[in-house]
Design an enzyme around this catalytic site. Structure first.
Site, PDB file in Angstrom:
ATOM      1  N   ASP A  10       0.863  -1.175   0.000  1.00  0.00           N
ATOM      2  CA  ASP A  10       0.000   0.000   0.000  1.00  0.00           C
ATOM      3  C   ASP A  10       0.914   1.244   0.000  1.00  0.00           C
ATOM      4  O   ASP A  10       2.068   1.173   0.442  1.00  0.00           O
ATOM      5  CB  ASP A  10      -0.874  -0.015   1.256  1.00  0.00           C
ATOM      6  CG  ASP A  10      -1.670   1.258   1.408  1.00  0.00           C
ATOM      7  OD1 ASP A  10      -2.325   1.663   0.433  1.00  0.00           O
ATOM      8  OD2 ASP A  10      -1.624   1.858   2.502  1.00  0.00           O
ATOM      9  N   LEU A  11       0.414   2.353  -0.482  1.00  0.00           N
ATOM     10  CA  LEU A  11       1.231   3.569  -0.566  1.00  0.00           C
ATOM     11  C   LEU A  11       0.960   4.546   0.589  1.00  0.00           C
ATOM     12  O   LEU A  11       1.827   4.806   1.408  1.00  0.00           O
ATOM     13  CB  LEU A  11       0.984   4.246  -1.926  1.00  0.00           C
ATOM     14  CG  LEU A  11       1.937   5.378  -2.340  1.00  0.00           C
ATOM     15  CD1 LEU A  11       1.935   5.552  -3.859  1.00  0.00           C
ATOM     16  CD2 LEU A  11       1.564   6.680  -1.698  1.00  0.00           C
TER      17      LEU A  11
END
Lengths: 228, 228
Positions: A10-11
């Protein structure tokens, strides 16, 4: 857990600190930056979930802008158009968490395929990764925009299997967002939750397979002999 | 707006005050009752949206219980099993907002069909409505549980048309939850937002057709000649 051939990150909030925009928020309303940033992020998440459920998709930049407009109105802290633009642009230049650049380098050196799977639009993901000088770490930058619905909908997680041409059981999904870790676990990824802040994991009927306090600990864990 | 033949009410936060449980929360952790109640409600909503998006439905009572367990853990305010049970049961006996009983009586006397469409389970809806002595006001109590997904998914709003045998254009949807009002408006209902607390409406690409400060004002508005 099977042998892992790749890692899907995930960012926002996982590799990059969404609250790195708080300083800029503070420049517009001194003393209120953290509060603006917190409400803004909460609403940004809500708007992605609600638009997905309503079947009324708009991309991540739109949700980010809309959430800022709401936050400014709800907190009665005015922001003119130039301030709104500057703040939304700050989301394109988020700072990585301090341990992230070195840890990604170590993981890549282990021969693992590294990818980002984000609710962000392709433009947002590319901007953040490029601005921080980390683009060369990733083989795939995958955006939920491709399926016009946001995580934790299963069709977003499916994109990782499709793009990376690997079964979900070979890919470790890594997120600091407990709701995202839960969605990925429900989809069928082995999951590592990064819990930097000593939070409680969400009660969504799922548990992470592993928990670490930062990405450096993830690299240590994967490098340990039992996982190779 | 067309002629209105019926009104579809949201329950939690619209007719009934979800923070009426705060006093009981306060009895377990004095001085922290409002905070517990606020985090609990926020997480309860999130869990309904997230489970809907993940495709991993559990009913509203489960989401309520899970959200309480999270809240207790996150705030580091322990609640034993008896306290958890007492607090979840308090959600079955919520108090209506003060103006609600009289206003519902007025609306019913105007010949309008009145319904509840709630994310609550049938058991929860019946309990709340019966405990408060308002069951006779409603022709229909409709639960999202029937379609095993929560608002703002369109299939939940569809239940109102199906049960009431009226087109959405003849039904006024009334909610205090801006996300719910937005979902209903996107579905196609004319919508009245009850804004008791001076909040900002959510930025989800929708606007309510009418805004009032309480249910008494809704009754005034509907009784006014221009609407008949």
């Amino acid at each position: 857990m099977n042998h892992i051939n790749g890692i899907v990150f995930d960012l926002y909030g996982t590799l990059y600190d969404v609250h790195s925009v708080a300083r800029l928020c503070d420049s517009y309303h001194p003393g209120r930056g953290r509060e603006i940033s917190a409400v803004w992020r909460q609403k940004q998440l809500e708007y992605t979930w609600l638009r997905s459920l309503m079947g009324h998709y708009a991309d991540f930049e739109q949700a980010t802008y809309d959430a800022l407009v709401f936050t400014s109105g709800q907190l009665k802290l005015p922001l003119d158009a130039a301030a709104q633009l500057a703040l939304c642009n700050a989301y394109l230049e988020l700072a990585p968490y301090p341990e992230v650049p070195a840890a990604l380098g170590r993981l890549q050196a282990m021969g693992l395929q590294l990818a980002i799977l984000s609710n962000g639009s392709p433009h947002s993901i590319h901007s953040v990764v490029t601005q921080s000088g980390l683009a060369a770490r990733f083989s795939h930058l995958i955006s939920a925009d491709e399926v016009r619905i946001f995580k934790p909908h299963g069709s977003v997680y499916q994109l990782a299997e499709d793009h990376m041409k690997r079964d979900r059981s070979e890919l470790l999904f890594v997120s600091s967002n407990a709701w995202d870790a839960s969605g990925a676990r429900h989809f069928g990824f082995p999951v590592c939750w990064i819990n930097r802040a000593g939070n409680t994991f969400d009660e969504l009927g799922q548990s992470p397979d592993h928990v670490v306090g930062g990405l450096d600990q993830l690299a240590d864990w994967i490098a340990a002999p039992r996982n190779n």
